[in-house]
Design an enzyme around this catalytic site. Structure first.
Site, mmCIF file in Angstrom:
data_model
loop_
_atom_site.group_PDB
_atom_site.id
_atom_site.type_symbol
_atom_site.label_atom_id
_atom_site.label_comp_id
_atom_site.label_asym_id
_atom_site.label_seq_id
_atom_site.Cartn_x
_atom_site.Cartn_y
_atom_site.Cartn_z
ATOM 1 N N HIS A 42 -10.852 9.304 5.527
ATOM 2 C CA HIS A 42 -9.735 8.810 6.339
ATOM 3 C C HIS A 42 -9.409 9.793 7.458
ATOM 4 C CE1 HIS A 42 -7.809 5.182 4.504
ATOM 5 N NE2 HIS A 42 -8.566 5.518 3.466
ATOM 6 N N HIS A 60 0.831 -1.202 0.000
ATOM 7 C CA HIS A 60 0.000 0.000 0.000
ATOM 8 C C HIS A 60 0.868 1.255 0.000
ATOM 9 C CE1 HIS A 60 -3.642 2.320 1.742
ATOM 10 N NE2 HIS A 60 -3.921 1.972 0.503
ATOM 11 N N GLU A 68 -10.226 9.804 -5.311
ATOM 12 C CA GLU A 68 -8.958 9.989 -4.583
ATOM 13 C C GLU A 68 -8.563 11.458 -4.559
ATOM 14 O OE1 GLU A 68 -4.658 7.798 -4.094
ATOM 15 O OE2 GLU A 68 -5.338 8.310 -6.091
ATOM 16 N N HIS A 126 1.352 4.143 -3.375
ATOM 17 C CA HIS A 126 1.190 5.594 -3.306
ATOM 18 C C HIS A 126 2.470 6.331 -3.696
ATOM 19 C CE1 HIS A 126 -2.922 6.133 -1.927
ATOM 20 N NE2 HIS A 126 -2.767 5.046 -1.207
ATOM 21 N N HIS A 179 -13.788 1.562 2.983
ATOM 22 C CA HIS A 179 -13.590 1.272 1.564
ATOM 23 C C HIS A 179 -14.712 0.411 0.991
ATOM 24 C CE1 HIS A 179 -9.949 3.139 0.015
ATOM 25 N NE2 HIS A 179 -9.567 3.195 1.273
ATOM 26 N N HIS A 238 -12.823 10.478 -0.363
ATOM 27 C CA HIS A 238 -12.054 9.350 0.150
ATOM 28 C C HIS A 238 -11.026 9.794 1.179
ATOM 29 C CE1 HIS A 238 -8.159 7.141 -0.120
ATOM 30 N NE2 HIS A 238 -8.938 6.150 0.272
ATOM 31 N N HIS A 290 -8.272 -1.290 -4.793
ATOM 32 C CA HIS A 290 -9.000 -1.329 -3.520
ATOM 33 C C HIS A 290 -10.179 -2.306 -3.578
ATOM 34 C CE1 HIS A 290 -6.683 2.408 -2.883
ATOM 35 N NE2 HIS A 290 -6.778 2.087 -1.618
#
Length: 685
Positions: A369, A208, A350, A212, A405, A365, A238
């Site tokens: 978080h 993960h 995103e 990114h 998610h 998204h 995802h």
């Protein structure tokens, strides 16, 4: 010019001053006096002499005109850093621009050396890594995995006291690995803890993190962010995480993960990570069960937002999907069609610089978080930083990651359900028939059965241990594993000439959590991709064999936990893979755990026409052996089909079960996965 590989030494012991020796070869940077921070400048000559007297290598650093670092320096060295926080993303984007903008690697070394001791270590590591991956003159450098540089993000904080003691007292060569306990975040009273081996797996969390790096949010150079089908890949990667997580829940006698779709209701499950941030010198905050989200007022992070903002953004997503278009910043309509719709939605969700209209569709998204990660201290009255959901490196440890998610995926699925189901003609491959598929362990075992087990492996922590004596010191962790196995696919090519086919392999549970046979419209969400590859079929009968270790989804264990001091030979094929291919699902987690008595699964294979799938491009010299989740570096995604095909849309009418969905170029085989839940002797509770 100095060797550009010296840039990699800046990852070594990130909180120790840059003039302290780095790496296994005891390398010292000879830095100009004005590069030394204010704290050490009055005694700079003495310090450089003292720390350089035993150096085996010296790297001269040129004194150049330095860029303006005021924006990157606005993040304190001892704060946490999060890509989900807009302010932090902008700071990181500015630093990436600085590193990308210098003329050559010598100047990059000078700027990075100067910045290293003045910037937040997490920020510095991220921005330098993105720059090295994307600069033409450094893209051949292997980025150290984050677990070796910041091990505090991956393991129990109790380990580090034992590690320091071992390193300080025991001479190198006699040191023993420090065992990371299995049950350190919860007891068996918490049923979610049954999935500790998935959520807290170091390899999964490294995947993960690396994803990114390959797909950053911000940069002035749009090409760094604007990669082929980036938004669709965000959706698919995802979605596959959720498919695998729900599969694992079945393997632990749990029902599918609940969606966190009502932001006003409390989060049912708690999570206490038992980790400390060595940079921030603070424990990662936990979250008690039944904690509710609250409006945020965090002046330090420049966030003042209420929960209603998330709800408004969500409603605008649904409105766009139901209308069939989004509105860009200029007021133009962009159709959410079957070709680009999912990619547009992914870039909006995103909310990178590729979002067509951030003002309208927001930052759903990422801010989800942030809200979850601050629910323990929403107004900063207790001076607490964010929890693990606030960091892309640690977020997958928390059970609520999968609940959030699941809801994000529901929005994507709303779009997918509006697309026309695939017809028999679109699914078929004329004159090609798959007549069977078998799996067999490479060592022994019955056909159509696979086995998993828990094993122990070691990770070297020496790069991340600041102010501790030199030399290797290891942590030993427990993880799921399986023996390698081989697929054997039987194909009949009814054409008169050899053809190229794309083979697509997926695995799904055969029964739901109650033991009943699933409807295909539900089961399709649980198909986890195992491999995708191109094969040649001659006329007539063909027997195709493919090893599990060749999967285009995974990277091998040695590459996940690679040691940069054991680099393959310069110029070899192994070196080219070693350099870039840090992105990929860990091979040791290719299979779900299974059950001691076995869990029934359905192994699906489909052959499609490669001439219709192919993307014309040169893949020589690129990393393409884990493209399913990570794409191909500097190239287009090497498959024209929608990601997740053929399971990404609702089935056609009459295909209520998997067997009624099949066409002649598909085949399904029942297999059973058995698990050995015995813990290694050193890691029993």
């Amino acid at each position: 010019m100095t060797d550009k590989r010296n840039l990699l030494l800046l990852y070594d012991r990130p909180q120790e001053p840059v003039f302290v020796e780095k790496g296994a070869q005891k390398t010292v940077f000879d830095v100009p006096d004005n590069f030394i921070t204010d704290r050490y400048r009055p005694i700079g000559t003495e310090l450089q002499n003292r720390f350089g007297e035993n150096a085996e290598n010296r790297v001269p650093v040129r004194n150049i005109s330095l860029p303006d670092l005021r924006i990157p320096m606005s993040l304190d060295r001892h704060e946490q850093f999060s890509l989900f926080i807009p302010k932090h993303r902008q700071i990181a984007g500015r630093l990436i621009d600085i590193f990308m903008g210098v003329r050559n690697t010598d100047d990059l070394l000078s700027v990075a050396v100067y910045a290293r001791d003045r910037l937040n270590p997490y920020l510095f590591n991220y921005a330098l890594s993105v720059a090295l991956l994307h600069r033409p003159d450094t893209k051949d450098l292997p980025i150290p995995n984050l677990a070796s540089t910041f091990p505090d993000k991956f393991m129990d904080s109790k380990v580090f006291q034992s590690v320091r003691e071992e390193a300080s007292i025991v001479p190198e060569g006699s040191r023993r690995p420090i065992v990371i306990p299995r049950d350190y975040t919860a007891s068996d009273l918490e049923e979610e803890h049954r999935l500790w081996y998935f959520r807290e797996d170091i390899g999964i969390n490294l995947h993960h993190w690396h994803w990114h790096l390959v797909y950053p949010f911000e940069a002035t150079n749009r090409a760094i962010v604007d990669k082929d089908r980036r938004g669709e890949l965000f959706y698919y990667m995802h979605q596959q995480l959720l498919a695998r997580y729900n599969f694992e829940r079945f393997c632990n006698r749990l029902k599918r993960v609940r969606r966190f779709n009502d932001l006003r209701q409390p989060i049912k499950v708690g999570y206490f990570p038992k980790m400390d941030s060595l940079v921030a010198s603070r424990a990662w905050p936990g979250r008690a069960a039944e904690t509710s989200l609250k409006d945020l007022n965090r002046d330090l992070d420049q966030i003042k937002m209420d929960i209603g903002s998330l709800e408004r953004w969500r409603d605008r997503f649904y409105e766009a999907i139901h209308q069939g278009f989004v509105v860009d910043a200029s007021g133009n309509r962009m159709a959410l069609d079957e070709n680009r719709g999912i990619d547009i939605l992914g870039n909006m969700m995103e909310s990178s610089i590729l979002s067509p209209n951030r003002q309208l569709y927001g930052d759903l998204h990422n801010m989800g978080h942030v809200f979850i990660s601050y629910c323990h201290d929403p107004d900063h009255r207790h001076l607490e930083s964010f929890g693990v959901m606030g960091d892309s490196t640690t977020a997958m440890r928390d059970p609520v990651f999968y609940e959030w998610h699941s809801y994000i995926d529901d929005i994507f699925q709303e779009h997918k359900m509006r697309l026309t189901p695939y017809t028999v003609a679109e699914l078929s491959y004329p004159n090609v028939t798959v007549t069977g598929i078998q799996v067999q362990h490479d060592t022994n075992g019955s056909p159509q059965t696979l086995r998993t087990r828990f094993t122990e492996s070691d990770v070297n922590l020496t790069r991340g241990l600041d102010f501790v004596p030199r030399g290797d010191v290891f942590a030993r962790f427990t993880h799921l594993n399986h023996d390698s196995f081989t697929y054997t696919i039987n194909v009949n090519n009814g054409n008169n000439a050899q053809i190229l086919c794309t083979a697509r392999l997926f695995l799904a549970p055969k029964f739901d959590e109650r033991g009943g046979e699933m409807l295909f419209r539900d089961q399709r969400h649980l198909f986890a991709e195992l491999d995708r590859f191109v094969i040649a079929c001659r006329p007539g009968a063909n027997t195709i064999r493919r090893r599990s270790t060749e999967s285009n989804l995974t990277i091998p264990f040695e590459r996940t936990f690679r040691d940069l001091d054991n680099r393959p030979a310069v110029g070899s094929d192994a070196e080219s893979q070693f350099i870039f291919c840090g992105c990929g699902w860990p091979q040791h987690m290719l299979l779900p755990k299974g059950l001691p008595e076995g869990i029934r699964c359905e192994l699906f294979v489909m052959l499609t026409n490669y001439e219709e799938d192919r993307v014309d491009q040169d893949l020589v010299g690129t990393c393409n052996d884990a493209f399913s989740f990570c794409g191909v570096r500097d190239r287009r995604y090497p498959d024209r089909k929608p990601m997740g095909f053929p399971f990404d849309r609702l089935p056609r009418q009459g295909s209520d079960r998997l067997n009624t969905f099949l066409t002649s170029n598909m085949f399904v085989q029942d297999i059973t996965i058995f698990s050995d839940d015995t813990l290694p002797a050193n890691n029993k509770p």
